[in-house]
Design a protein around this motif. Sequence first.
Motif, mmCIF file in Angstrom:
data_model
loop_
_atom_site.group_PDB
_atom_site.id
_atom_site.type_symbol
_atom_site.label_atom_id
_atom_site.label_comp_id
_atom_site.label_asym_id
_atom_site.label_seq_id
_atom_site.Cartn_x
_atom_site.Cartn_y
_atom_site.Cartn_z
ATOM 1 N N LEU A 1 0.642 -1.121 0.044
ATOM 2 C CA LEU A 1 0.047 0.246 0.041
ATOM 3 C C LEU A 1 0.870 1.321 0.226
ATOM 4 O O LEU A 1 0.463 2.218 -0.556
ATOM 5 N N LEU A 2 1.975 1.162 0.778
ATOM 6 C CA LEU A 2 2.710 2.635 0.793
ATOM 7 C C LEU A 2 3.543 2.690 -0.651
ATOM 8 O O LEU A 2 3.583 4.049 -1.128
ATOM 9 N N VAL A 3 4.004 1.785 -1.266
ATOM 10 C CA VAL A 3 4.607 1.917 -2.544
ATOM 11 C C VAL A 3 3.379 2.263 -3.459
ATOM 12 O O VAL A 3 3.785 3.340 -4.517
ATOM 13 N N MET A 4 2.297 1.800 -3.392
ATOM 14 C CA MET A 4 1.108 2.213 -4.135
ATOM 15 C C MET A 4 0.854 3.692 -3.999
ATOM 16 O O MET A 4 0.754 4.638 -4.940
ATOM 17 N N GLY A 5 0.752 4.171 -2.660
ATOM 18 C CA GLY A 5 0.419 5.505 -2.302
ATOM 19 C C GLY A 5 1.557 6.208 -2.927
ATOM 20 O O GLY A 5 1.336 7.603 -3.462
ATOM 21 N N MET A 6 2.777 6.205 -2.642
ATOM 22 C CA MET A 6 3.847 7.097 -3.115
ATOM 23 C C MET A 6 3.898 7.047 -4.567
ATOM 24 O O MET A 6 4.291 8.034 -5.034
ATOM 25 N N SER A 7 3.788 5.975 -5.257
ATOM 26 C CA SER A 7 3.753 5.845 -6.667
ATOM 27 C C SER A 7 2.801 6.657 -7.474
ATOM 28 O O SER A 7 2.918 7.451 -8.327
ATOM 29 N N TYR A 8 1.652 7.081 -6.577
ATOM 30 C CA TYR A 8 0.543 7.899 -7.191
ATOM 31 C C TYR A 8 1.102 9.228 -7.399
ATOM 32 O O TYR A 8 0.677 10.101 -8.152
ATOM 33 N N GLN A 9 2.039 9.567 -6.500
ATOM 34 C CA GLN A 9 2.892 11.012 -6.730
ATOM 35 C C GLN A 9 4.028 11.002 -7.545
ATOM 36 O O GLN A 9 4.080 11.837 -8.517
ATOM 37 N N VAL A 10 4.800 9.915 -7.240
ATOM 38 C CA VAL A 10 6.430 10.143 -7.745
ATOM 39 C C VAL A 10 6.301 9.593 -9.108
ATOM 40 O O VAL A 10 7.249 10.003 -9.796
ATOM 41 N N MET B 1 5.164 12.604 -11.303
ATOM 42 C CA MET B 1 6.138 13.734 -11.192
ATOM 43 C C MET B 1 7.465 13.528 -11.685
ATOM 44 O O MET B 1 7.989 14.120 -12.725
ATOM 45 N N PHE B 2 8.302 12.416 -11.503
ATOM 46 C CA PHE B 2 9.674 11.985 -11.893
ATOM 47 C C PHE B 2 9.501 11.389 -13.196
ATOM 48 O O PHE B 2 10.302 11.422 -14.293
ATOM 49 N N GLN B 3 8.573 10.450 -13.851
ATOM 50 C CA GLN B 3 8.357 9.871 -14.955
ATOM 51 C C GLN B 3 7.588 10.428 -16.118
ATOM 52 O O GLN B 3 7.445 10.073 -17.044
ATOM 53 N N VAL B 4 7.227 11.771 -15.805
ATOM 54 C CA VAL B 4 6.198 12.333 -16.810
ATOM 55 C C VAL B 4 5.259 11.633 -17.237
ATOM 56 O O VAL B 4 5.175 11.692 -18.673
ATOM 57 N N THR B 5 4.449 11.166 -16.368
ATOM 58 C CA THR B 5 3.274 10.373 -17.044
ATOM 59 C C THR B 5 1.918 11.131 -16.694
ATOM 60 O O THR B 5 1.996 12.158 -15.928
ATOM 61 N N GLU B 6 0.914 10.634 -17.152
ATOM 62 C CA GLU B 6 -0.436 10.979 -16.756
ATOM 63 C C GLU B 6 -0.700 10.744 -15.366
ATOM 64 O O GLU B 6 0.258 9.698 -14.902
ATOM 65 N N LEU B 7 -1.720 11.157 -14.744
ATOM 66 C CA LEU B 7 -2.055 10.764 -13.487
ATOM 67 C C LEU B 7 -2.410 9.271 -13.256
ATOM 68 O O LEU B 7 -2.943 9.038 -14.572
ATOM 69 N N TYR B 8 -2.492 8.454 -12.262
ATOM 70 C CA TYR B 8 -3.313 7.358 -12.276
ATOM 71 C C TYR B 8 -4.615 7.536 -12.442
ATOM 72 O O TYR B 8 -5.378 8.335 -11.983
ATOM 73 N N PRO B 9 -5.456 6.514 -12.837
ATOM 74 C CA PRO B 9 -6.684 6.559 -13.192
ATOM 75 C C PRO B 9 -7.456 6.861 -11.756
ATOM 76 O O PRO B 9 -7.178 6.372 -10.902
ATOM 77 N N LYS B 10 -8.459 7.894 -11.739
ATOM 78 C CA LYS B 10 -9.076 8.454 -10.417
ATOM 79 C C LYS B 10 -9.775 7.157 -9.942
ATOM 80 O O LYS B 10 -9.574 7.112 -8.588
#
Length: 449
Positions: free
Chosen positions: A201-210, A213-222
Amino acid sequence: MQRALSFNSSPRLGVPLRFLINTPLFVLLAALLLLWAGPSALGSRWTGHALALTHLFTLGVLASAMIGAMMQILPVATGINMLAPRATSIATHLLLTVGTLGLAAGFLTVNPALFQLAILLLGGAFAWLLISGFCGLWRDRRQATKGSTEILVATRLALAALLVTVVMGLLLAASFVWPLPVSRLFTDLHSAWGLLGWVGLLVMGMSYQVIPMFQVTELYPKVLTRWLAIVVFVLLLAFGANLLRDPLGGVEIGYTLAILLLLAYGAYAYATFRLLWNRKRPQADTTTRFWHTAVFCLAACIPVWLAQIIMDADRAVTLGVLFIVGFAWSAVNGMLYKILPFLLWYNAQRDLDVALREVPKVKQILPDDMAARQYWVHLAAVAMLVAASLWPADFTRPAALLLAVSALWLAANMARALLFYRRALKNIACALAVHHGQGVGPHAGSDPS
Ligand code: HEM
């Protein structure tokens, strides 16, 4: 739309840094233990060596990196600060580091005194962290920044899963000291909450931001960021309730819940892969490759788990290697190459009131080609560790050697970045002295804006 980040709420460098420095050191320790113990360490999940290795990784490496990242990203991305971040960082780091060494030594020697020490120190570390975390989440609940709900939901649930994991872990450790009626059932629950709850869950939560931000992708599906962490948490609750309700029965329900949990993580792996595949910056950098490896290993857990059930074979060690090293450690190793140079760049200029060319660029602090070389050794180590989990006699020591080289290489890259930062601070101090002493030295007349 990218979330607003408030860098001014960034804690002092030492708060996350001491945890990040733990990571290559504990990977190296795990590799040296595997090299010394040899094939028997991967022969079964229950050997003292295997349990020591599991906790050098889950506590020494993953818990360290995640606590450091959480203490950095939470205030910046959500405006929520832990209570007394500096004191919490110093105390939790010390207790976690020594506690993890004590627990690993306890598993290797089965010495009750070492388990008592580990219970005291790890209990203290996580009590301080969880109290500081939950109080901070409650105190600052009204100043959470816009768009940070998803990260906060996943972080809160990850902290709750950590609480469950730690309470069970302390109970399990206590059963190595006192004759407590703690069945192996608890170990399955402890590892499920630890890996699929806290780590996942923490990798998931942090990846929603990083990742955006760092890979210049779209945001995760809402729909995913809104519901997936909650679904995983509820499935873990049901999995635990089913196991406690009918330890010997309830197998069908147990399997169904396990399959739903795997499908939930499969959905996260697929969404992450799609974002990385469609990222705006075509050229893959090293962190992108680490995320590709992480997502691939996470997805690989599904067929391995199913094969284990269909063929009635025990693939627990292979699943542990894929999830702990292949998925979680690859994601953390990759993020270190983004978080560390960014942290050093930010701290080099955070107190400056003028623009100075002595402030290094993020790319100069830890160039991508240096990270790339360590990535290929990491990839070889993960592949060899998976092979060692299937054929321990042939591959355990080569895998341990590769893991040690990868850890040493990462440590050397991090040390180089820190030395570069210290040199830059000296140059900045000189330039500032000249600037404030206008008219003297090489920068006289330079444009301060
Ligand atoms: C306070 C911290 C912790 C303590 C005292 C602790 C203690 C223990 C003990 C005593 C066992 C062995 C049980 C047995 O032999 O049946 C165990 C197993 C395990 N622990 Fe922990 N643990 C802690 C934290 C964690 C965390 C944070 C994770 C994961 C993120 C974790 C993952 C595991 C796993 C995966 C196993 C099972 C190993 C296997 O089945 O192969 N532990 N833990």
